[in-house]
Write a protein that holds these residues in place. Structure first.
Motif, PDB file in Angstrom:
ATOM      1  N   ALA A  55      -9.028 -14.004  -6.152  1.00 36.27           N
ATOM      2  CA  ALA A  55      -8.851 -14.440  -5.387  1.00 36.27           C
ATOM      3  C   ALA A  55      -7.339 -13.909  -5.083  1.00 36.27           C
ATOM      4  O   ALA A  55      -6.021 -13.497  -4.352  1.00 36.27           O
ATOM      5  N   GLN A  56      -6.820 -15.001  -5.411  1.00 32.78           N
ATOM      6  CA  GLN A  56      -4.835 -15.155  -5.463  1.00 32.78           C
ATOM      7  C   GLN A  56      -4.387 -13.957  -6.628  1.00 32.78           C
ATOM      8  O   GLN A  56      -3.058 -13.667  -5.239  1.00 32.78           O
ATOM      9  N   ALA A  57      -5.152 -13.442  -7.662  1.00 34.83           N
ATOM     10  CA  ALA A  57      -4.810 -12.631  -7.918  1.00 34.83           C
ATOM     11  C   ALA A  57      -4.366 -11.006  -7.122  1.00 34.83           C
ATOM     12  O   ALA A  57      -3.452 -10.008  -6.906  1.00 34.83           O
ATOM     13  N   LEU A  58      -5.622 -10.590  -6.530  1.00 37.27           N
ATOM     14  CA  LEU A  58      -5.571 -10.059  -5.947  1.00 37.27           C
ATOM     15  C   LEU A  58      -5.168 -10.636  -4.129  1.00 37.27           C
ATOM     16  O   LEU A  58      -4.343  -9.338  -3.780  1.00 37.27           O
ATOM     17  N   ALA A  59      -4.654 -11.122  -3.659  1.00 43.16           N
ATOM     18  CA  ALA A  59      -4.356 -11.423  -2.399  1.00 43.16           C
ATOM     19  C   ALA A  59      -2.648 -10.798  -2.893  1.00 43.16           C
ATOM     20  O   ALA A  59      -1.975 -10.538  -1.906  1.00 43.16           O
ATOM     21  N   THR A  60      -1.396 -11.320  -4.238  1.00 39.99           N
ATOM     22  CA  THR A  60      -0.537 -10.813  -4.348  1.00 39.99           C
ATOM     23  C   THR A  60      -0.288  -9.369  -5.365  1.00 39.99           C
ATOM     24  O   THR A  60       0.639  -9.564  -5.483  1.00 39.99           O
ATOM     25  N   GLY A  61      -1.577  -8.750  -5.612  1.00 37.84           N
ATOM     26  CA  GLY A  61      -1.911  -7.218  -5.584  1.00 37.84           C
ATOM     27  C   GLY A  61      -1.447  -7.145  -7.080  1.00 37.84           C
ATOM     28  O   GLY A  61      -1.507  -5.620  -8.091  1.00 37.84           O
ATOM     29  N   LEU A 127      -4.703  -3.818   7.863  1.00 39.18           N
ATOM     30  CA  LEU A 127      -5.319  -3.423   8.984  1.00 39.18           C
ATOM     31  C   LEU A 127      -7.245  -3.686   7.788  1.00 39.18           C
ATOM     32  O   LEU A 127      -6.898  -2.592   6.701  1.00 39.18           O
ATOM     33  N   THR A 128      -8.001  -3.940   8.807  1.00 40.60           N
ATOM     34  CA  THR A 128      -9.348  -4.386   8.107  1.00 40.60           C
ATOM     35  C   THR A 128     -10.247  -3.038   8.739  1.00 40.60           C
ATOM     36  O   THR A 128      -9.465  -1.917   9.144  1.00 40.60           O
ATOM     37  N   GLY A 167      -9.757 -13.703   6.090  1.00 41.77           N
ATOM     38  CA  GLY A 167     -11.131 -14.170   6.866  1.00 41.77           C
ATOM     39  C   GLY A 167     -11.814 -13.911   5.038  1.00 41.77           C
ATOM     40  O   GLY A 167     -11.405 -14.666   3.921  1.00 41.77           O
ATOM     41  N   LYS A 168     -12.863 -13.494   5.749  1.00 42.23           N
ATOM     42  CA  LYS A 168     -13.668 -12.410   4.760  1.00 42.23           C
ATOM     43  C   LYS A 168     -14.111 -10.487   4.751  1.00 42.23           C
ATOM     44  O   LYS A 168     -15.215 -10.475   4.083  1.00 42.23           O
ATOM     45  N   GLN A 169     -12.362 -10.679   5.726  1.00 41.37           N
ATOM     46  CA  GLN A 169     -12.479  -9.445   5.880  1.00 41.37           C
ATOM     47  C   GLN A 169     -11.553  -8.807   4.394  1.00 41.37           C
ATOM     48  O   GLN A 169     -10.702  -9.518   4.865  1.00 41.37           O
TER      49      GLN A 169
END
Length: 355
Positions: A55-61, A127-128, A167-169
Motif C-alpha cells: 500500500a505504501q509503494a502504491l501511495a508513493t507512486g 479526486l475520488t 480511506g477505502k477509495q
C-alpha cells in the motif's frame, strides 16, 4: 517442470526481492481489480512481505494502478505505464468506441472531459471517482455510465491514473504529475519489449498465452515473439512451443500456497489447464460472472480454494479441499495461512473442509 518453472518465474515459490517496486517490475504486471487481493498477490512474492508495504509503494507512486491492457486493472512499475499504454491503448480505445457512442460520448465529449479533468486535477490534486463525477456533471457528462467510461478512456490515453488511496477509495491523479519522465518507445520496440518481459516473468508460456495476456491479436503477438525469440528459451511440450527466460533455480522451495483470487499464476495464461484441471474450473470461477476465488496451490496444481473471515481479534481462513488430503498437506496449508496472517498483521485460525 512447467509448473515449477512458472512458480519460480512468478516469484511464488522463491521470492527474489525485498522491495515491492522490484517485485512488480520483475513480474511486469499484477492483476489488481480486487484491491485487497492484489495487496496479498504482491506481498506473498516479496521476501518478508506485508500488505502495508505494498500500500505504501502504491501511495508513493513506486507502483501504479491503471488499465494497461485488457481493460483490466493492473499494478505496473511507474516507468512502464506510458509505453505500455502507447502500445496497447489504441486497440482498447478502438474496441470501446461503439460502446462510447452508445452512451453519447463522441470525440467532442471526450475532449470536453479531458479539459475539465485536466483543470480539476491540476496542482497535484487527487479526486475520488464520485468527486470526478461531480466535476463532469456541470458539463453534462455524468449521465448513467458516462463517467465510468470517460475515466477509463482518459486513463487509457494516459492522461490520468490511480493515485493514493484515500480511506477505502481510490483516487485519480494526472499521469504527468505521478509518473516518472521516460523516453518514448516506438510501436515495434514496445511490442518486442512486452513479449520478452512477459515470457521472462510468466514462462514457460505459449504465443496464444501472450496474445491473451496482452490483449493483442495473435498475428501481432507472433511478430513480437519473432523479434525476441533469440533471447528466449524454447521447449516443446506435446507438440506445442513454450517460451521462457533462462531457467531459474531455487532451494528449499515452498510447495503449498494460498494465492489470492485473480492471481497471475492462473489468469496470466489463456490455457490454464497446466495448473487447474478443466473439470474443476467451475470450483474456482463459478458461472460467467468473472469472479475468481482464492486458490490453494500444491506442487503447482490448484487443489482447493480458500476464503477468510476477519474477526475483531483473529482471522479465520477456511480451506476447501477438492480431494481428501493428509495431515502433511493440512499442516503446509496452515503454514501458508500463517504467512498470510504475518503479512496482514493478524493471527489466523485455519479450518479444513471438503468441497
Amino acid at each position: 517442470t512447467l509448473r515449477r518453472r512458472r512458480l519460480l518465474a512468478q516469484q511464488i515459490a522463491a521470492p527474489r526481492h525485498d522491495r515491492v517496486a522490484d517485485v512488480v517490475a520483475d513480474l511486469f504486471a499484477v492483476q489488481a481489480q480486487d484491491y485487497l487481493a492484489s495487496l496479498w498477490a504482491v506481498a506473498l512474492r516479496t521476501r518478508g512481505g506485508n500488505v502495508d508495504a505494498v500500500a505504501q509503494a502504491l501511495a508513493t507512486g513506486e507502483i501504479v494502478r491503471s488499465w494497461p491492457m485488457r481493460n483490466t486493472l493492473h499494478y505496473v512499475a511507474g516507468a512502464d505505464l506510458r509505453w505500455m499504454l502507447a502500445a496497447l491503448g489504441p486497440r482498447a480505445i478502438a474496441a470501446a468506441r461503439g460502446r462510447m457512442r452508445g452512451l453519447g460520448l463522441g470525440d467532442a465529449e471526450v475532449g470536453r472531459a479531458r479539459e475539465v479533468l485536466t483543470a480539476a486535477l491540476s496542482d497535484g490534486a487527487a479526486l475520488t471517482r464520485p468527486e470526478i463525477y461531480a466535476v463532469l456533471d456541470p458539463v453534462g457528462l455524468n449521465q448513467p455510465g458516462q463517467g465510468l467510461h470517460l475515466i477509463n478512456r482518459l486513463a487509457t490515453e494516459c492522461l490520468i491514473c490511480h493515485g493514493p488511496v484515500r480511506g477505502k477509495q481510490a483516487t485519480f491523479v494526472l499521469a504527468d504529475d505521478w509518473l516518472p519522465v521516460t523516453a518514448p518507445v516506438g510501436p515495434e520496440q514496445a511490442m518486442a519489449r512486452l513479449a520478452e518481459r512477459f515470457f521472462r516473468s510468466h514462462g514457460p508460456a505459449t504465443v496464444a498465452d501472450f496474445s491473451w495476456w496482452s490483449g493483442t491479436t495473435l498475428t501481432a503477438a507472433r511478430a513480437a515473439l519473432d523479434a525476441v525469440a533469440p533471447a528466449l528459451e524454447r521447449q516443446e511440450i506435446e507438440g506445442v512451443a513454450y517460451w521462457s527466460g533462462p531457467e531459474l533455480s531455487g532451494t528449499r522451495l515452498r510447495r503449498v500456497f494460498l494465492l489470492p483470487g485473480y492471481d497471475e499464476y492462473l489468469l496470466g495464461y489463456r490455457d490454464r489447464s497446466a495448473a487447474l484441471r478443466r473439470e474443476r474450473s467451475g470450483l474456482i470461477s463459478p458461472g460467467d460472472n468473472g469472479v475468481f476465488f482464492g486458490s490453494v496451490v500444491v506442487d503447482g496444481w490448484i487443489s482447493g480454494r480458500w476464503r477468510r473471515t476477519i474477526g475483531p481479534r483473529r482471522t479465520i481462513i477456511v480451506v476447501d479441499w477438492f480431494d481428501d488430503v493428509g495431515a502433511g498437506r493440512r499442516r503446509a496449508a496452515e503454514r501458508a495461512a500463517a504467512q498470510w496472517g504475518q503479512a496482514h498483521g493478524q493471527p489466523v485460525d485455519v479450518q479444513h473442509c471438503a468441497v
